[in-house]
Design an enzyme around this catalytic site. Structure first.
Site, PDB file in Angstrom:
ATOM      1  N   GLN A 163       0.838  -1.205   0.000  1.00  0.00           N
ATOM      2  CA  GLN A 163       0.000   0.000   0.000  1.00  0.00           C
ATOM      3  C   GLN A 163       0.868   1.250   0.000  1.00  0.00           C
ATOM      4  OE1 GLN A 163      -3.238   0.526  -0.137  1.00  0.00           O
ATOM      5  NE2 GLN A 163      -4.208  -1.441   0.298  1.00  0.00           N
ATOM      6  N   CYS A 166     -10.205  -0.770  -4.067  1.00  0.00           N
ATOM      7  CA  CYS A 166      -9.691   0.534  -4.514  1.00  0.00           C
ATOM      8  C   CYS A 166     -10.543   1.065  -5.659  1.00  0.00           C
ATOM      9  CB  CYS A 166      -8.223   0.422  -4.909  1.00  0.00           C
ATOM     10  SG  CYS A 166      -7.900  -0.873  -6.088  1.00  0.00           S
TER      11      CYS A 166
HETATM   12  N1  SAH Z   1      -3.868  -7.325   0.237  1.00  0.00           N
HETATM   13  C1  SAH Z   1      -2.607  -6.828  -0.257  1.00  0.00           C
HETATM   14  C2  SAH Z   1      -2.568  -6.641  -1.767  1.00  0.00           C
HETATM   15  C3  SAH Z   1      -3.739  -5.968  -2.418  1.00  0.00           C
HETATM   16  S1  SAH Z   1      -3.491  -5.417  -4.069  1.00  0.00           S
HETATM   17  C4  SAH Z   1      -2.230  -5.562   0.449  1.00  0.00           C
HETATM   18  O1  SAH Z   1      -3.055  -4.907   1.059  1.00  0.00           O
HETATM   19  O2  SAH Z   1      -1.061  -5.198   0.392  1.00  0.00           O
HETATM   20  C5  SAH Z   1      -4.130  -6.695  -5.043  1.00  0.00           C
HETATM   21  C6  SAH Z   1      -3.213  -7.873  -5.168  1.00  0.00           C
HETATM   22  O3  SAH Z   1      -3.891  -8.835  -5.975  1.00  0.00           O
HETATM   23  C7  SAH Z   1      -1.889  -7.613  -5.857  1.00  0.00           C
HETATM   24  O4  SAH Z   1      -0.846  -8.077  -5.033  1.00  0.00           O
HETATM   25  C8  SAH Z   1      -1.973  -8.422  -7.163  1.00  0.00           C
HETATM   26  O5  SAH Z   1      -0.734  -8.958  -7.551  1.00  0.00           O
HETATM   27  C9  SAH Z   1      -2.948  -9.513  -6.788  1.00  0.00           C
HETATM   28  N2  SAH Z   1      -3.727 -10.165  -7.869  1.00  0.00           N
HETATM   29  C10 SAH Z   1      -4.158  -9.616  -9.020  1.00  0.00           C
HETATM   30  N3  SAH Z   1      -4.935 -10.494  -9.700  1.00  0.00           N
HETATM   31  C11 SAH Z   1      -4.997 -11.620  -8.940  1.00  0.00           C
HETATM   32  C12 SAH Z   1      -5.668 -12.884  -9.094  1.00  0.00           C
HETATM   33  N4  SAH Z   1      -6.421 -13.151 -10.152  1.00  0.00           N
HETATM   34  N5  SAH Z   1      -5.524 -13.790  -8.117  1.00  0.00           N
HETATM   35  C13 SAH Z   1      -4.765 -13.527  -7.011  1.00  0.00           C
HETATM   36  N6  SAH Z   1      -4.110 -12.358  -6.824  1.00  0.00           N
HETATM   37  C14 SAH Z   1      -4.227 -11.414  -7.779  1.00  0.00           C
END
Ligand code: SAH
Length: 510
Positions: free
Chosen positions: A339, A465
């Site tokens: 984040q 988001c």
């Molecule tokens: N919960 C974490 C990340 C959120 S951002 C935090 O708060 O830091 C969204 C995340 O989803 C990213 O890390 C991205 O790489 C991942 N992502 C995107 N598409 C995805 C999918 N189909 N399956 C699993 N993860 C995915």
């Protein structure tokens, strides 16, 4: 209505991308189109006009730049009477740069706009009746500047051969040159300044040193920086369209040495000036001295909008930086999602944890877990946490971060959530008590939502988001019996149109 005509209008509303909306009442001047051609937008107030850089309440002169069937776009020519919500943008480049599109609105009205946007999505797209009553609050920042821990600067050359480093202008790929960005950590100003000299020197010697996006030729594409706000650890990653700076080995070594020394100077200059000036920051963030912890090259040879490629090569220091959110320590690689607003993230995750309402006995899934940020927060209060994430590097980080924090009750899977979760559920039959999802902007895949519904958790916490895709997914889940209970909005991206929302849904009513 024709292009280049000028009108005086009052801005009545703001659109999803922060653009002002007004109406032109002159019904005769429709260029031969009848009212029917304007559909719903040709209401009693006239033809809908979208105008960038305006605020609700502004009386403005606009020039029509694009005529569509149901609406028109106008360019702001003159502010005749400014809105009481209008302020002078704190950054002189705010109007041309595509980053801070709301900077000309007072911070309070930015917050109102974001809260209303969430409420409106929940009502219009999510079909929620009393959305206003369910959104607890929008949490803004006390000091909405210098809040970002990560910056991504595209690099280019203008037609006179000057190096440009900065941001893309709104909706384009032309680079607005910046010396300073007041949303980022202040060390970036020193980095930009010193790197500009290093890049210019190399560009003078070799015209292919800087990337040209149109021709997909040249080397240096982006500068990506990240600072751990509670450790001062700095990562600088240069994205290049190639494998090295130069084929000539000794030249390659020299370029790297000069790069390292220019970055170390930038850090020293920052520490010297700001540790004195920024006493408050030092007090609130502990050891605020910045140290260059990771310098890496990221290889991206694709013709793509994606900034980072798959391969990262550390050329100095560690492979990652360390940072804390609350008491939990995280290793963050340049390729992993983390984040961008550490102050607001702590508050947002606190709310997610409150909504999860854990007593210590629960089985929890954290879907789209990144480097395990939310998972590890949850693991402190749960019996077992399963995480799933698509980026292999991030899952490696997540596993290391669990060990780093001695949290042994976690299990991480790498892959698409919509493939892994149904498979694990089919094999184990484990029904989690609580599910947390935090997907990227496009929201959750319906296959995943179907499995979530089958798993029938007591509570579902959705961190988003993008309020529009959040509302779409809430609608899908509501049709399966889930109920929206509460929501809170966090201003993670001050001065942009974006925000982060966390909602609590109760499980299916039996
Ligand atoms: N919960 C974490 C990340 C959120 S951002 C935090 O708060 O830091 C969204 C995340 O989803 C990213 O890390 C991205 O790489 C991942 N992502 C995107 N598409 C995805 C999918 N189909 N399956 C699993 N993860 C995915």
């Amino acid at each position: 209505m024709n292009k280049n005509e000028e009108y005086i209008i009052t801005i009545e509303d703001i659109g999803a991308d922060g653009e002002g909306i007004g109406h032109i009442a002159d019904a005769d001047n429709t260029g031969g189109l009848s009212a029917d051609d304007f559909g719903d937008t040709k209401d009693k107030r006239g033809i809908t006009v979208f105008v960038k850089d305006t605020v609700v309440g502004d009386e403005v002169k606009v020039k029509i730049i694009k005529v569509k069937k149901n609406y028109v776009y106008g360019r702001l020519m003159e502010i005749i009477k400014p809105s009481p919500y209008r302020v002078t943008a704190a950054c002189p480049k705010a109007r041309s740069c595509g980053g801070c599109t709301l900077m000309h609105m007072s911070y309070e009205s930015q917050l109102d706009y974001k809260k209303n946007k969430v409420i409106s999505c929940l009502e219009r797209i999510g079909g929620i009746r009393d959305a206003e009553g369910l959104v607890e609050e929008i949490y803004g920042m006390d000091a909405p500047y210098n809040y970002r821990n990560k910056m991504q600067f595209p690099v280019g050359v203008d037609k006179d051969g000057n190096i440009k480093i900065g941001f893309y202008a709104g909706r384009t790929h032309s680079i607005i040159d910046l010396d300073e960005c007041i949303t980022g950590h202040k060390v970036n100003n020193y980095i930009l300044n010193n790197l500009r000299i290093w890049i210019s020197d190399n560009y003078k010697k070799d015209k292919s040193f800087v990337y040209n996006e149109e021709l997909h030729k040249g080397l240096l594409r982006h500068i990506v920086t990240r600072v751990g706000f509670s450790t001062g650890e700095l990562s600088v990653c240069l994205v290049i369209n190639g494998d090295r700076f130069s084929r000539d080995k000794s030249r390659d070594v020299k370029i790297k040495e000069e790069l390292l020394s220019c970055l170390k100077d930038a850090v020293d200059e920052y520490n010297k000036f700001y540790l004195e000036a920024d006493k408050k920051a030092v007090e609130s963030n502990g050891d605020y001295k910045v140290k260059l912890t990771n310098l890496s090259l990221n290889i991206n040879k694709e013709k793509t909008n994606k900034i980072l490629g798959d391969k990262n090569i550390t050329i100095y220091g560690e492979d990652y930086i360390t940072d804390y959110i609350g008491d939990v320590r995280f290793n963050v690689s340049p390729q992993s999602f983390f984040q961008v607003n550490p102050i607001q993230t702590k508050r947002l995750y606190g709310k997610a944890l409150e909504y999860a309402d854990l007593s210590g006995n629960e089985i929890v899934w954290d879907m789209y877990c990144g480097i395990g940020t939310i998972s590890l927060f949850l693991a402190q209060k749960a019996k077992k946490v399963y995480g799933v994430e698509i980026v292999p590097q991030a899952i490696e980080d997540a596993k290391k971060n669990a060990v780093l924090n001695s949290l042994t009750n976690t299990e991480f899977y790498c892959g698409k959530a919509e493939e892994i979760v149904p498979k694990v559920y089919e094999e184990t039959g484990i029904k989690p008590d609580v599910i947390v999802v935090d997907p990227p902007r496009k929201g959750c895949d319906t296959t995943l939502l179907d499995t979530i519904s089958d798993m029938s958790p007591k509570r579902l916490v959705y961190v988003s988001c993008d309020p529009a895709t959040l509302a779409r997914d809430i609608k899908y889940l509501s049709d399966k019996g889930f109920r929206l209970k509460k929501a809170a909005v966090y201003d993670q991206f001050c001065h942009s149109t974006h925000c982060e929302v966390v909602v609590l849904l109760s499980g299916k009513q039996k």
